[in-house]
Write a protein that holds these residues in place. Structure first.
Motif, PDB file in Angstrom:
ATOM      1  N   ALA A   1       0.864  -1.197   0.000  1.00  0.00           N
ATOM      2  CA  ALA A   1       0.000   0.000   0.000  1.00  0.00           C
ATOM      3  C   ALA A   1       0.893   1.238   0.000  1.00  0.00           C
ATOM      4  CB  ALA A   1      -0.922  -0.002   1.218  1.00  0.00           C
ATOM      5  N   ASP A   2       0.304   2.375  -0.301  1.00  0.00           N
ATOM      6  CA  ASP A   2       1.051   3.634  -0.256  1.00  0.00           C
ATOM      7  C   ASP A   2       1.362   3.995   1.190  1.00  0.00           C
ATOM      8  OD1 ASP A   2       0.690   3.680  -2.962  1.00  0.00           O
ATOM      9  OD2 ASP A   2      -0.890   5.210  -2.948  1.00  0.00           O
ATOM     10  N   TYR A   3       2.559   4.569   1.393  1.00  0.00           N
ATOM     11  CA  TYR A   3       2.932   5.021   2.736  1.00  0.00           C
ATOM     12  C   TYR A   3       3.571   6.400   2.624  1.00  0.00           C
ATOM     13  CZ  TYR A   3       5.334   5.529   7.161  1.00  0.00           C
ATOM     14  OH  TYR A   3       5.781   6.025   8.378  1.00  0.00           O
ATOM     15  N   GLU A   4       3.033   7.354   3.388  1.00  0.00           N
ATOM     16  CA  GLU A   4       3.592   8.711   3.442  1.00  0.00           C
ATOM     17  C   GLU A   4       4.469   8.835   4.678  1.00  0.00           C
ATOM     18  OE1 GLU A   4       3.373  10.964   1.175  1.00  0.00           O
ATOM     19  OE2 GLU A   4       1.991   9.830  -0.119  1.00  0.00           O
TER      20      GLU A   4
ATOM     21  N   GLY B   1       3.408  -1.493  -4.683  1.00  0.00           N
ATOM     22  CA  GLY B   1       4.120  -2.165  -5.759  1.00  0.00           C
ATOM     23  C   GLY B   1       5.601  -1.882  -5.785  1.00  0.00           C
ATOM     24  N   ASP B   2       6.088  -0.885  -5.020  1.00  0.00           N
ATOM     25  CA  ASP B   2       7.524  -0.604  -4.967  1.00  0.00           C
ATOM     26  C   ASP B   2       8.280  -1.818  -4.439  1.00  0.00           C
ATOM     27  OD1 ASP B   2       7.296   1.908  -5.967  1.00  0.00           O
ATOM     28  OD2 ASP B   2       7.458   2.957  -4.040  1.00  0.00           O
ATOM     29  N   MET B   3       9.413  -2.134  -5.073  1.00  0.00           N
ATOM     30  CA  MET B   3      10.269  -3.237  -4.644  1.00  0.00           C
ATOM     31  C   MET B   3      11.475  -2.652  -3.906  1.00  0.00           C
ATOM     32  SD  MET B   3       8.476  -5.684  -6.001  1.00  0.00           S
ATOM     33  CE  MET B   3       9.466  -7.144  -6.068  1.00  0.00           C
TER      34      MET B   3
ATOM     35  N   LEU C   1       5.101  -4.130   4.091  1.00  0.00           N
ATOM     36  CA  LEU C   1       5.951  -4.926   3.207  1.00  0.00           C
ATOM     37  C   LEU C   1       5.559  -6.404   3.258  1.00  0.00           C
ATOM     38  CD1 LEU C   1       9.397  -3.343   4.164  1.00  0.00           C
ATOM     39  CD2 LEU C   1       7.941  -2.750   2.216  1.00  0.00           C
ATOM     40  N   GLU C   2       5.720  -7.071   2.118  1.00  0.00           N
ATOM     41  CA  GLU C   2       5.516  -8.513   2.055  1.00  0.00           C
ATOM     42  C   GLU C   2       6.647  -9.129   1.220  1.00  0.00           C
ATOM     43  OE1 GLU C   2       1.931  -9.573   0.083  1.00  0.00           O
ATOM     44  OE2 GLU C   2       2.505  -8.724  -1.839  1.00  0.00           O
ATOM     45  N   PRO C   3       7.060 -10.361   1.570  1.00  0.00           N
ATOM     46  CA  PRO C   3       8.133 -10.999   0.806  1.00  0.00           C
ATOM     47  C   PRO C   3       7.673 -11.328  -0.604  1.00  0.00           C
ATOM     48  CG  PRO C   3       7.182 -12.539   2.364  1.00  0.00           C
ATOM     49  CD  PRO C   3       6.564 -11.210   2.661  1.00  0.00           C
ATOM     50  N   VAL C   4       8.600 -11.275  -1.539  1.00  0.00           N
ATOM     51  CA  VAL C   4       8.265 -11.515  -2.931  1.00  0.00           C
ATOM     52  C   VAL C   4       8.122 -13.008  -3.209  1.00  0.00           C
ATOM     53  CG1 VAL C   4       9.039 -11.217  -5.322  1.00  0.00           C
ATOM     54  CG2 VAL C   4       9.411  -9.398  -3.647  1.00  0.00           C
ATOM     55  N   ASP C   5       8.916 -13.842  -2.516  1.00  0.00           N
ATOM     56  CA  ASP C   5       8.965 -15.260  -2.858  1.00  0.00           C
ATOM     57  C   ASP C   5       7.984 -16.121  -2.079  1.00  0.00           C
ATOM     58  OD1 ASP C   5      10.189 -14.845  -0.481  1.00  0.00           O
ATOM     59  OD2 ASP C   5      11.977 -16.039  -0.895  1.00  0.00           O
ATOM     60  N   GLY C   6       7.126 -15.537  -1.243  1.00  0.00           N
ATOM     61  CA  GLY C   6       6.162 -16.348  -0.503  1.00  0.00           C
ATOM     62  C   GLY C   6       5.225 -15.493   0.312  1.00  0.00           C
ATOM     63  N   PRO C   7       3.989 -15.958   0.528  1.00  0.00           N
ATOM     64  CA  PRO C   7       2.993 -15.154   1.241  1.00  0.00           C
ATOM     65  C   PRO C   7       3.148 -15.190   2.750  1.00  0.00           C
ATOM     66  CG  PRO C   7       2.028 -17.228   0.584  1.00  0.00           C
ATOM     67  CD  PRO C   7       3.422 -17.218   0.022  1.00  0.00           C
ATOM     68  N   ASP C   8       3.864 -16.187   3.274  1.00  0.00           N
ATOM     69  CA  ASP C   8       3.926 -16.368   4.713  1.00  0.00           C
ATOM     70  C   ASP C   8       5.227 -15.792   5.256  1.00  0.00           C
ATOM     71  OD1 ASP C   8       4.041 -19.142   7.040  1.00  0.00           O
ATOM     72  OD2 ASP C   8       3.184 -17.150   7.240  1.00  0.00           O
ATOM     73  N   GLU C   9       5.150 -14.989   6.302  1.00  0.00           N
ATOM     74  CA  GLU C   9       6.346 -14.435   6.931  1.00  0.00           C
ATOM     75  C   GLU C   9       6.993 -15.511   7.780  1.00  0.00           C
ATOM     76  OE1 GLU C   9       8.125 -12.048   6.599  1.00  0.00           O
ATOM     77  OE2 GLU C   9       7.064 -10.343   5.803  1.00  0.00           O
ATOM     78  N   SER C  10       8.144 -16.007   7.338  1.00  0.00           N
ATOM     79  CA  SER C  10       8.789 -17.105   8.047  1.00  0.00           C
ATOM     80  C   SER C  10       9.314 -16.685   9.409  1.00  0.00           C
ATOM     81  CB  SER C  10       9.959 -17.644   7.211  1.00  0.00           C
ATOM     82  OG  SER C  10      10.928 -16.629   7.000  1.00  0.00           O
ATOM     83  N   GLU C  11       9.555 -15.365   9.582  1.00  0.00           N
ATOM     84  CA  GLU C  11      10.122 -14.918  10.853  1.00  0.00           C
ATOM     85  C   GLU C  11       9.080 -14.845  11.973  1.00  0.00           C
ATOM     86  OE1 GLU C  11      12.226 -12.715   7.462  1.00  0.00           O
ATOM     87  OE2 GLU C  11      10.199 -13.214   8.048  1.00  0.00           O
TER      88      GLU C  11
ATOM     89  N   ARG D   1      -0.525  -3.747  10.879  1.00  0.00           N
ATOM     90  CA  ARG D   1      -0.903  -4.266   9.567  1.00  0.00           C
ATOM     91  C   ARG D   1      -2.427  -4.300   9.399  1.00  0.00           C
ATOM     92  NH1 ARG D   1       2.116  -7.096   5.774  1.00  0.00           N
ATOM     93  NH2 ARG D   1       0.882  -8.271   4.268  1.00  0.00           N
ATOM     94  N   SER D   2      -3.142  -4.555  10.487  1.00  0.00           N
ATOM     95  CA  SER D   2      -4.600  -4.649  10.404  1.00  0.00           C
ATOM     96  C   SER D   2      -5.256  -3.299  10.112  1.00  0.00           C
ATOM     97  CB  SER D   2      -5.157  -5.216  11.712  1.00  0.00           C
ATOM     98  OG  SER D   2      -4.809  -4.384  12.809  1.00  0.00           O
ATOM     99  N   THR D   3      -4.518  -2.201  10.311  1.00  0.00           N
ATOM    100  CA  THR D   3      -5.089  -0.868  10.080  1.00  0.00           C
ATOM    101  C   THR D   3      -4.804  -0.336   8.680  1.00  0.00           C
ATOM    102  OG1 THR D   3      -3.120   0.258  10.946  1.00  0.00           O
ATOM    103  CG2 THR D   3      -4.844  -0.335  12.529  1.00  0.00           C
ATOM    104  N   ILE D   4      -4.018  -1.064   7.883  1.00  0.00           N
ATOM    105  CA  ILE D   4      -3.675  -0.598   6.539  1.00  0.00           C
ATOM    106  C   ILE D   4      -4.872  -0.790   5.617  1.00  0.00           C
ATOM    107  CG2 ILE D   4      -2.116  -0.917   4.582  1.00  0.00           C
ATOM    108  CD1 ILE D   4      -0.045  -1.971   6.522  1.00  0.00           C
ATOM    109  N   ARG D   5      -5.263   0.274   4.970  1.00  0.00           N
ATOM    110  CA  ARG D   5      -6.435   0.231   4.097  1.00  0.00           C
ATOM    111  C   ARG D   5      -6.022  -0.099   2.662  1.00  0.00           C
ATOM    112  NH1 ARG D   5      -9.210  -0.579   8.388  1.00  0.00           N
ATOM    113  NH2 ARG D   5      -9.177   1.155   9.868  1.00  0.00           N
ATOM    114  N   ASN D   6      -6.886  -0.839   1.968  1.00  0.00           N
ATOM    115  CA  ASN D   6      -6.691  -1.169   0.555  1.00  0.00           C
ATOM    116  C   ASN D   6      -5.347  -1.849   0.299  1.00  0.00           C
ATOM    117  OD1 ASN D   6      -9.161   0.090  -0.073  1.00  0.00           O
ATOM    118  ND2 ASN D   6      -8.146   2.093  -0.154  1.00  0.00           N
ATOM    119  N   ALA D   7      -4.956  -2.724   1.226  1.00  0.00           N
ATOM    120  CA  ALA D   7      -3.703  -3.458   1.031  1.00  0.00           C
ATOM    121  C   ALA D   7      -3.871  -4.471  -0.092  1.00  0.00           C
ATOM    122  CB  ALA D   7      -3.310  -4.161   2.323  1.00  0.00           C
ATOM    123  N   LYS D   8      -2.988  -4.416  -1.077  1.00  0.00           N
ATOM    124  CA  LYS D   8      -3.060  -5.320  -2.227  1.00  0.00           C
ATOM    125  C   LYS D   8      -1.852  -6.246  -2.221  1.00  0.00           C
ATOM    126  CE  LYS D   8      -5.555  -1.968  -5.081  1.00  0.00           C
ATOM    127  NZ  LYS D   8      -5.546  -1.180  -6.333  1.00  0.00           N
ATOM    128  N   SER D   9      -2.123  -7.511  -1.987  1.00  0.00           N
ATOM    129  CA  SER D   9      -1.055  -8.495  -1.939  1.00  0.00           C
ATOM    130  C   SER D   9      -0.944  -9.201  -3.286  1.00  0.00           C
ATOM    131  CB  SER D   9      -1.325  -9.521  -0.835  1.00  0.00           C
ATOM    132  OG  SER D   9      -0.395 -10.574  -0.895  1.00  0.00           O
TER     133      SER D   9
END
Length: 389
Positions: free
Chosen positions: A165-168, A180-182, A210-220, A303-311
């Motif tokens: 999502a966008d972050y200011e 979408g920024d990497m 942020l979310e990892p590119v190679d998998g949906p689950d945060e391993s940490e 993370r639960s407060t982020i609006r319009n999060a697109k994974s």
């Protein structure tokens, strides 16, 4: 010949791969009952997910019902930052885990869950490669890893994450993002702020964006620990959301779940809720100027407060409801009280049993019966016989 089962699993080492992004896989030599031997490759996150599923399948043997009945070996959760050193240091633990696993009762060691996980996959025979990317680097486990520890160093390859999502930014030390920024993550902090770089820009970014590119689950992200770790509140905070806690400086709490976005689930008496991890300090830990600077920052967004999060991933991140935290926490507290109560009752029973013994009079020796007249006349002396005549 019967169903297939595994005779032995040997950890050979690990491999550093660079496609589709830099990551590590462990190499295992699996020996089967038909005398075949296969080499397979597994990420530690896969192994840990396999381990969690195995525990759910066998709750008694995993100690969920009674810890004394646990026979399934322990496996530590993935770390916050799974780099090469942690991958290397984990080898001895994995070797012991595999040895113990295969020597468990057949209902566990030969179950389909175990057999299917260690079967050869298509990727094991034909790993994904790219001619333009560096070839994988192989690091074999030494014959005696305890006596000959390896110290392998190499270039640091940063992990790539995507903004959901966008972050200011709200300060000069932060970095603004567009969905979408990497970005490349330079440093991950437990407080939920990660230091990232994007082309020629660098700054702090909330991990929740942020979310990892190679998998949906945060391993940490680790599992809850309802036993709790003692922490002390270093900065007061007033709850904004319903599932957050309001605490003041100096309060003592127990941390039961450390989440990546910097909002930890804590327990205060019998109440659970979210609290910024950057305002907490482990009990007994020495305060530092760096930590003071972090506490002067604002808490990162949840993370639960982020609006319009697109994974980019179909599978969403696993979330635990606040009701589950509360229920399991109360269950743990109650079990801990029951254990303490039972030990107290046992102590009281011992005292009660001892008290009557102390008050009882000492037993007197029994008086022997008087001998009969015929016995005295037959066995006693002349003087004794005269007394009864």
């Amino acid at each position: 010949m019967g169903d297939a089962f595994i005779r032995h699993i040997e950890l050979l080492g690990y491999e550093k791969r660079f496609f589709p992004s830099q990551h590590y896989v462990y190499m295992f030599l699996v020996k089967w009952n038909d005398l075949s031997e296969k080499v397979i490759y597994r990420r530690f996150t896969e192994i840990y997910e396999f381990h969690k599923a195995l525990k759910e399948m066998f709750p008694i043997e995993s100690g969920d019902i009674n810890i004394e009945n646990r026979i399934i070996p322990h496996l530590p959760a993935p770390k916050w930052f799974d780099g090469q050193r942690s991958t290397e240091n984990r080898q001895s633990t994995l070797s012991e885990y595999c040895y113990t696993l295969i020597n468990l009762p057949h209902k566990i060691s030969r179950c389909l869950h175990v057999v299917n996980f260690f079967k050869v996959r298509h990727d094991d025979m034909n790993p994904v490669t790219d001619s333009q990317i560096k070839k994988p680097e192989v690091f074999l486990l030494p014959k005696d890893s305890k006596k000959n520890p390896t110290d392998i160093t190499g270039p640091i390859i940063l992990q790539t994450y995507r903004a959901i999502a966008d972050y200011e930014k709200s300060s000069t030390s932060e970095m603004a993002l567009k969905a979408g920024d990497m970005v490349d993550v330079v440093e991950k902090s437990e407080n939920g702020w990660w230091f990232c770089q994007l082309k020629n820009r660098r700054g702090w970014v909330p991990a929740a964006y942020l979310e990892p590119v190679d998998g949906p689950d945060e391993s940490e992200e680790q599992e809850p620990n309802y036993a709790g770790e003692p922490y002390v509140v270093q900065k007061s905070y007033t709850a904004v959301e319903e599932d957050e806690l309001t605490l003041k400086e100096g309060d003592t709490v127990e941390v039961i779940h450390k989440l990546l976005d910097g909002w930890w689930v804590i327990r205060k008496d019998e109440t659970t809720g979210y609290y910024p991890s950057m305002y907490l300090q482990k009990a007994g830990e020495v305060n530092t100027s760096v930590k003071n600077q972090l506490r002067n920052r604002t808490a990162p967004p949840r993370r639960s407060t982020i609006r319009n999060a697109k994974s980019i991933h179909k599978q969403g991140r696993k979330q635990i409801s606040q009701e589950t935290y509360r229920r399991n926490s109360k269950k743990y507290i109650q079990s801990r009280r029951n254990i303490q109560g039972n030990s107290q009752n046992k102590a009281n029973v011992i005292i009660e049993k001892n008290e009557p013994q102390e008050n009882k009079p000492k037993a007197q020796p029994a008086v022997p019966p008087r001998p009969s007249k015929d016995l005295i006349l037959n066995r006693c002396t002349e003087t004794t016989r005269k007394k009864i005549l």
